[in-house]
Write a protein that holds these residues in place. Structure first.
Motif, PDB file in Angstrom:
ATOM      1  N   PHE A  76      22.185  -2.713 -15.649  1.00 44.68           N
ATOM      2  CA  PHE A  76      21.729  -3.932 -16.325  1.00 44.68           C
ATOM      3  C   PHE A  76      22.762  -5.037 -16.182  1.00 44.68           C
ATOM      4  CE2 PHE A  76      21.107  -6.515 -20.238  1.00 44.68           C
ATOM      5  CZ  PHE A  76      19.814  -6.950 -19.983  1.00 44.68           C
ATOM      6  N   ASP A  77      24.047  -4.673 -16.350  1.00 45.20           N
ATOM      7  CA  ASP A  77      25.123  -5.651 -16.172  1.00 45.20           C
ATOM      8  C   ASP A  77      25.105  -6.215 -14.756  1.00 45.20           C
ATOM      9  OD1 ASP A  77      26.301  -5.401 -18.767  1.00 45.20           O
ATOM     10  OD2 ASP A  77      27.173  -3.505 -18.133  1.00 45.20           O
ATOM     11  N   LEU A 112      22.134  -8.637 -14.131  1.00 46.24           N
ATOM     12  CA  LEU A 112      22.405  -9.919 -14.779  1.00 46.24           C
ATOM     13  C   LEU A 112      23.570 -10.642 -14.111  1.00 46.24           C
ATOM     14  CD1 LEU A 112      21.857  -9.223 -18.580  1.00 46.24           C
ATOM     15  CD2 LEU A 112      20.307 -10.237 -16.915  1.00 46.24           C
ATOM     16  N   ALA A 133      31.453 -10.032 -18.772  1.00 48.93           N
ATOM     17  CA  ALA A 133      30.066  -9.629 -18.538  1.00 48.93           C
ATOM     18  C   ALA A 133      29.199  -9.896 -19.764  1.00 48.93           C
ATOM     19  CB  ALA A 133      30.009  -8.144 -18.164  1.00 48.93           C
ATOM     20  N   ARG A 134      29.742  -9.695 -20.940  1.00 47.08           N
ATOM     21  CA  ARG A 134      28.976  -9.952 -22.168  1.00 47.08           C
ATOM     22  C   ARG A 134      28.620 -11.425 -22.289  1.00 47.08           C
ATOM     23  NH1 ARG A 134      32.970  -6.245 -25.845  1.00 47.08           N
ATOM     24  NH2 ARG A 134      31.949  -4.226 -25.494  1.00 47.08           N
ATOM     25  N   ASN A 174      28.501 -13.546 -19.832  1.00 45.30           N
ATOM     26  CA  ASN A 174      27.580 -13.832 -18.734  1.00 45.30           C
ATOM     27  C   ASN A 174      26.159 -13.420 -19.114  1.00 45.30           C
ATOM     28  OD1 ASN A 174      26.977 -14.297 -15.703  1.00 45.30           O
ATOM     29  ND2 ASN A 174      26.279 -12.215 -16.032  1.00 45.30           N
ATOM     30  N   ASN A 175      25.999 -12.238 -19.722  1.00 46.79           N
ATOM     31  CA  ASN A 175      24.671 -11.754 -20.082  1.00 46.79           C
ATOM     32  C   ASN A 175      23.969 -12.692 -21.069  1.00 46.79           C
ATOM     33  OD1 ASN A 175      25.301  -9.593 -18.478  1.00 46.79           O
ATOM     34  ND2 ASN A 175      25.484  -8.114 -20.131  1.00 46.79           N
ATOM     35  N   ALA A 216      20.597 -14.924 -20.210  1.00 51.45           N
ATOM     36  CA  ALA A 216      19.396 -14.817 -21.036  1.00 51.45           C
ATOM     37  C   ALA A 216      18.879 -16.205 -21.421  1.00 51.45           C
ATOM     38  CB  ALA A 216      19.693 -13.986 -22.282  1.00 51.45           C
ATOM     39  N   SER A 243      18.426  -7.989  -8.499  1.00 53.37           N
ATOM     40  CA  SER A 243      18.725  -9.398  -8.794  1.00 53.37           C
ATOM     41  C   SER A 243      18.153 -10.318  -7.723  1.00 53.37           C
ATOM     42  CB  SER A 243      20.237  -9.597  -8.926  1.00 53.37           C
ATOM     43  OG  SER A 243      20.912  -9.249  -7.732  1.00 53.37           O
ATOM     44  N   THR A 291      27.452 -19.606 -15.275  1.00 54.23           N
ATOM     45  CA  THR A 291      27.426 -18.207 -14.861  1.00 54.23           C
ATOM     46  C   THR A 291      27.691 -18.065 -13.365  1.00 54.23           C
ATOM     47  OG1 THR A 291      25.010 -18.264 -14.545  1.00 54.23           O
ATOM     48  CG2 THR A 291      25.813 -17.572 -16.693  1.00 54.23           C
TER      49      THR A 291
END
Length: 468
Positions: A29-30, A33, A181-182, A184-185, A189, A260, A317
């Protein structure tokens, strides 16, 4: 001689298991994204307008052509990334298959590609950020709003917002990939929500008459636009730079790369179709916010403001992931002795290549602040296309050299699929300007000087006796 020698694949993978390596914290998932974070940005929010002027409504076909080229190359990337989960992307793969000299040149190429991509997007980010501030009655002093000479009739000294965003993202990356990464996620979104809202609200305003003629500039216009909007797909390869920090690379890397790319291709085609259906393509001339313009034209002004915010986050991002990818390539080159050893030093607390991260942020932040990079955007494309050609060739070579090598993901149809990837990339490169080719040649020539003057004598591989 080291330039004719390759690294041992088994040794390369074993090296990543040593104490002091990068932390394995990323999942599929990371990675998806992360790929979307790098891909959806300047391409969808800026280049759609420029591409429409080149191809007309057939911009949708241009995106598909560029995506096909990326798709074939993506399968080659997926095979390598899942088989050799080592930091460094195509630089590392070419080192293992094609030798040190080729690896150095492609690494040198990627330094330019990722760096200028980050700087270029930083300049675009600055423009959207200043536009957002203007909507609230705030202004940045003209002297600090752009690079020298970037605005006709306005005295400018530097692009302060571009420098500041680069330094802020550098600080985030230096704290750790999990934390980056957090963030970025979250931003992915938000910007994906904006894109989906554009599709939902824009669809009802499409006037199919604007799609005629569909391809006013013919096949040449479609291919020229494809070579231009190829910039919009740059980023999925940055996912492979995270290979050494992925929990289960054999499964997760192919999912991240191909997933992606597929999602972004679908979004690009839909957005391009709706955008050119709302606004006649000729009206995008001189417009650097085509998606917002389409919404304004449709009377959806409230969403146009949110789109500006989505563009800012989208570009943020892109910069985050591209800067991340470049630091990992520098890390790998330094670990191989081709760059100063300090650049591969991992911070004891954060587990990141701290010095390499700050070097990238400062150097390309300064470039974004003082150099107008609109002309250099094509350099990013030619560098990426060259990298895609090499990784496709490397897959064919490795299949012949090491047919016994365990491959978690196998590129289908070898050697046909890699060969098609090379042909597509070369075709797109042929539509880039002569000036771009000359500038690219100069950069590669400089790379040869640095290699033979510095890197070759310090190479770790050059100090290891060849096995008989």
């Amino acid at each position: 001689m080291s330039l004719f020698r390759t690294k041992n694949l088994d040794t390369m993978v074993a090296e990543t298991q040593k104490t002091g390596g990068l932390k394995k914290v990323l999942g599929p998932f990371d990675l998806i994204l992360m790929g979307i974070g790098a891909i959806v940005g300047t391409g969808i929010f800026v280049l759609t307008g420029t591409g429409a002027l080149t191809a007309g409504p057939a911009l949708t076909v241009s995106f598909i052509v560029a995506a096909i080229a990326c798709g074939f190359a993506a399968m080659c990337y997926a095979e390598f990334a899942s088989t050799v989960p080592v930091a460094g992307s195509i630089y590392t793969y070419s080192y293992a298959v094609l030798g040190e000299l080729v690896a150095w040149m492609i690494g040198w190429d990627l330094l330019l590609e990722y760096g200028l991509a980050t700087s270029t997007v930083a300049v675009g980010w600055s423009g959207y950020f200043q536009s957002l501030l203007h909507g609230y009655g705030l202004e940045i002093p003209a002297a600090l709003s752009a690079a020298p000479g970037a605005r006709e009739g306005v005295h400018t000294v530097m692009n302060l917002p571009a420098l500041c965003i680069m330094l802020l993202l550098t600080w985030m990356l230096s704290l750790g990939v999990r934390e980056s990464a957090r963030v970025n996620n979250i931003m992915v979104a938000i910007k994906m929500t904006v894109v989906v809202l554009f599709i939902l609200f824009g669809f009802g305003h499409v006037n199919t008459d604007n799609w005629h003629p569909y391809a006013p500039f013919g096949a040449s216009g479609i291919m020229s636009a494809a070579a231009l909007v190829f910039f919009a797909f740059i980023g999925f390869d940055a996912v492979t730079s995270a290979a050494e920090e992925v929990k289960r690379p054999a499964r997760d890397l192919p999912i991240g790369i191909i997933g992606s790319l597929a999602i972004c291709t679908l979004l690009y085609v839909i957005v391009a179709a709706i955008m050119t259906g709302i606004v006649p393509f000729a009206q995008f001339k001189g417009i650097d916010h085509p998606v917002s313009l389409a919404l304004q034209h449709a009377g959806e002004n409230w969403l146009a403001k949110w789109t500006d915010l989505g563009a800012i986050l989208g570009m943020t991002t892109v910069m985050l992931v591209m800067a991340y990818g470049q630091t990992r390539i520098i890390f790998a080159m330094s670990r191989d002795g081709l760059l100063p050893a300090k650049l591969s030093t991992v911070h004891p607390k954060y587990g990141t290549p701290y010095l390499a991260t700050w070097m990238v942020g400062i150097v390309f932040g300064v470039i974004a602040a003082f150099v107008p990079l609109n002309v250099l955007a094509e350099l990013v494309n030619i560098g990426t296309l060259a990298a895609f050609c090499l990784v496709s060739v490397a897959v064919i070579v490795l299949r012949n050299k090491r047919p016994d090598l365990k491959r978690a993901f196998r590129c289908p149809g070898v050697p046909v699929v890699p060969a098609i990837a090379v042909l597509f990339c070369l075709a797109l490169m042929a539509f880039l300007s002569l000036v771009t080719w000359i500038a690219f040649g100069i950069w590669l020539a400089l790379g040869l000087v640095v290699y033979f003057g510095y890197a070759r004598s310090r190479s770790v591989l050059n100090k290891v006796p060849a096995k008989v």
